[in-house]
Design an enzyme around this catalytic site. Structure first.
Site, PDB file in Angstrom:
ATOM      1  N   GLU A  60      34.132 -38.495 -41.461  1.00  0.00           N
ATOM      2  CA  GLU A  60      34.495 -39.739 -42.152  1.00  0.00           C
ATOM      3  C   GLU A  60      34.237 -39.643 -43.651  1.00  0.00           C
ATOM      4  O   GLU A  60      35.017 -40.148 -44.467  1.00  0.00           O
ATOM      5  CB  GLU A  60      33.683 -40.903 -41.556  1.00  0.00           C
ATOM      6  CG  GLU A  60      34.023 -42.266 -42.105  1.00  0.00           C
ATOM      7  CD  GLU A  60      35.464 -42.682 -41.782  1.00  0.00           C
ATOM      8  OE1 GLU A  60      36.286 -42.630 -42.703  1.00  0.00           O
ATOM      9  OE2 GLU A  60      35.751 -43.035 -40.629  1.00  0.00           O
ATOM     10  N   GLY A 102      29.385 -39.263 -66.174  1.00  0.00           N
ATOM     11  CA  GLY A 102      28.984 -38.688 -64.886  1.00  0.00           C
ATOM     12  C   GLY A 102      30.006 -38.865 -63.773  1.00  0.00           C
ATOM     13  O   GLY A 102      29.720 -38.567 -62.618  1.00  0.00           O
ATOM     14  N   LYS A 107      42.294 -34.379 -49.094  1.00  0.00           N
ATOM     15  CA  LYS A 107      42.120 -35.628 -48.335  1.00  0.00           C
ATOM     16  C   LYS A 107      43.445 -36.070 -47.719  1.00  0.00           C
ATOM     17  O   LYS A 107      43.486 -36.513 -46.561  1.00  0.00           O
ATOM     18  CB  LYS A 107      41.551 -36.718 -49.260  1.00  0.00           C
ATOM     19  CG  LYS A 107      40.145 -36.379 -49.785  1.00  0.00           C
ATOM     20  CD  LYS A 107      39.748 -37.283 -50.947  1.00  0.00           C
ATOM     21  CE  LYS A 107      38.380 -36.911 -51.491  1.00  0.00           C
ATOM     22  NZ  LYS A 107      38.089 -37.572 -52.777  1.00  0.00           N
TER      23      LYS A 107
HETATM   24  N1  HSE Z   1      35.272 -35.962 -56.760  1.00  0.00           N
HETATM   25  C1  HSE Z   1      35.780 -36.943 -55.859  1.00  0.00           C
HETATM   26  C2  HSE Z   1      36.306 -38.131 -56.630  1.00  0.00           C
HETATM   27  C3  HSE Z   1      34.761 -37.451 -54.872  1.00  0.00           C
HETATM   28  O1  HSE Z   1      36.289 -38.143 -57.863  1.00  0.00           O
HETATM   29  O2  HSE Z   1      36.779 -39.059 -55.997  1.00  0.00           O
HETATM   30  C4  HSE Z   1      34.505 -36.478 -53.810  1.00  0.00           C
HETATM   31  O3  HSE Z   1      35.659 -36.135 -53.137  1.00  0.00           O
END
Ligand code: HSE
Length: 436
Positions: free
Chosen positions: A129, A187, A205
């Site tokens: 998930e 960040g 994803k």
């Molecule tokens: N680096 C990803 C983002 C989060 O900026 O959404 C981790 O997949």
């Protein structure tokens, strides 16, 4: 009943978040899971830091093999990342009969078929998930909540870093490089932001969502991936004037000929809810034949949002660990022997609308030439914007929005437009989705 024992590999931001949330909410989580869930072992190269943060409440080692080989551990949480050592450890954990929870989309999008097969053969679960859209329970929604539906398409803002950068570019009129530096300073973006800004993280994803939505094997290598590095502030402004916002979307769609799987900057009507998802937030829009459109919104990264997803998987596994493997929810939503091999379409075969911007000499007949080329390619124009040339300039921008057409028609038309002597440089092409 004895608590289920968990070994955690990688005690970074998400590992520490998982430890903290599990401890803070342990009573409520136990009431839900029907059994205690105990992180019994942590592996991290920085043993001192992990020991300090776990306060002597579990064993801390610097060798992850000690966790995956420990017969007392029931579930391994893999939070190491990457495809190398993580893959070896996950395979070893499975071979040792342990269930696996992972947030590692890169690993699953590239080696998922091998890992799911290994888990199936061994009768253990792999839950992920946290790998898609962080804290948003989109895997659960697709795999279980929407199980009655024939999913038609999914479109998601599934990378917070790029959404933050695009929001900054639009709000403050910044160019890409300046917005990226801001994201790094605050960040949001990693020191090496390649996976985010080139669209690779979003494509990992989208690949996983495509498998779960359509019951096809995981095929990251067939995804079309285009990031936001070439996106110009000018196009964000023109899109806005035409009533659109530009978002980096992960899109997967079922068509009569195959599955579209693509990540690229996309114009979407400013009036859509998803167009108003700003900053580092994520959102996924799913169109099912029975339910219609459903929208899922939330934090796609961060210690506790991601821990929320990791722990949901822990609870699921705890509930199902004693169930007959044949009666558990399948890893990819469809039974392994019911997967189909519907092809992923090449990009030339996908169908969408387009934003085209061309820089042209302000001369008689330019527009007629361009519209003739588009008509020859059976591309219908939906809207057009032409700016007066700036004072003293002999050139200007023409922006056109097209109706839906196949990408190969647009490729052919762009080649012909770029060959006109009155067109200067390259045509900027951004895909457009009405999402209705
Ligand atoms: N680096 C990803 C983002 C989060 O900026 O959404 C981790 O997949």
């Amino acid at each position: 009943m004895k608590p289920i024992k968990v070994g955690l590999l990688g005690f970074g931001t998400v590992g520490a978040g998982t430890f903290a949330v599990l401890k803070r909410n342990q009573e409520e989580i136990m009431r839900r899971a029907g059994r205690g869930i105990e992180i019994a072992m942590v592996a991290d190269l920085n043993v001192e830091r992990a020991r300090e943060m776990t306060n002597g409440e579990c064993e801390v080692v610097n060798d992850a093999n000690l966790v995956v080989d420990n017969p007392d551990i029931d579930i391994v949480i893999e939070l190491i990342g990457g495809y190398g050592i993580a893959r070896e450890l996950v395979l070893k954990a499975i071979a040792n009969g342990k269930h696996v929870v992972t947030a590692n989309k890169a690993l699953l999008a590239t080696h998922g078929n091998e890992l799911f097969k290994a888990a199936q053969d061994k009768g253990v679960m792999i839950a992920f998930e946290a790998a898609v859209a962080g804290g948003i329970p989109i895997i659960k929604a697709l795999r279980e909540g929407l199980t009655a539906n024939r999913i038609q398409w999914i479109a998601g803002i599934i990378n917070g870093t790029t959404n933050f950068i695009l929001s900054e570019m639009r709000d403050k009129g910044l160019d890409f490089d300046t917005a990226l530096k801001d994201a790094q300073r605050l960040g949001y973006a990693e020191a090496d932001p390649t996976f985010d800004i080139e669209g690779i993280d979003a494509a990992h994803k989208a690949t996983l969502m495509a498998s779960i939505a359509f019951g096809i094997p995981v095929q990251f290598d067939r995804a079309y991936v285009e990031g936001i590095t070439q996106l110009q502030a000018t196009d964000i402004r023109f899109a806005e004037q035409l009533g659109y916002r530009i978002k980096l979307l992960g899109i997967t769609r079922r068509t009569a000929y195959g599955i579209e799987l693509r990540v690229h900057p996309t114009l979407i009507p400013a009036s859509r809810l998803i167009a108003n998802v700003e900053g580092a937030m994520n959102a996924v829009l799913v169109q099912g034949d029975a339910v219609g459109a459903t929208l899922y919104y939330g934090k796609g990264a961060g210690a506790e949002p991601t821990a929320s997803a990791v722990i949901a998987d822990l609870v699921d596994i705890t509930r199902l660990a004693t169930a007959d493997p044949e009666h558990r929810v399948p890893h990819l939503a469809f039974q392994p022997d019911a997967m189909i091999d519907t092809p992923i379409l090449p990009m030339s075969e996908i169908t969408t609308s387009y934003y085209l911007r061309m820089h042209v000499a302000d001369k008689l007949g330019v527009l007629a030439d361009v519209t003739r080329i588009l008509a020859d390619a059976t591309i219908s124009i939906d809207a057009m914007l032409q700016k007066e040339p700036a004072e003293g300039e002999q050139q200007t921008d023409i922006i056109m929005l097209t109706h839906q057409t196949q990408e190969k028609n647009v490729d052919a038309a762009i080649a012909r437009i770029e060959a006109l002597t009155t067109v200067v440089g390259k045509v900027t092409r951004i895909r457009l989705e009405e999402l209705n």
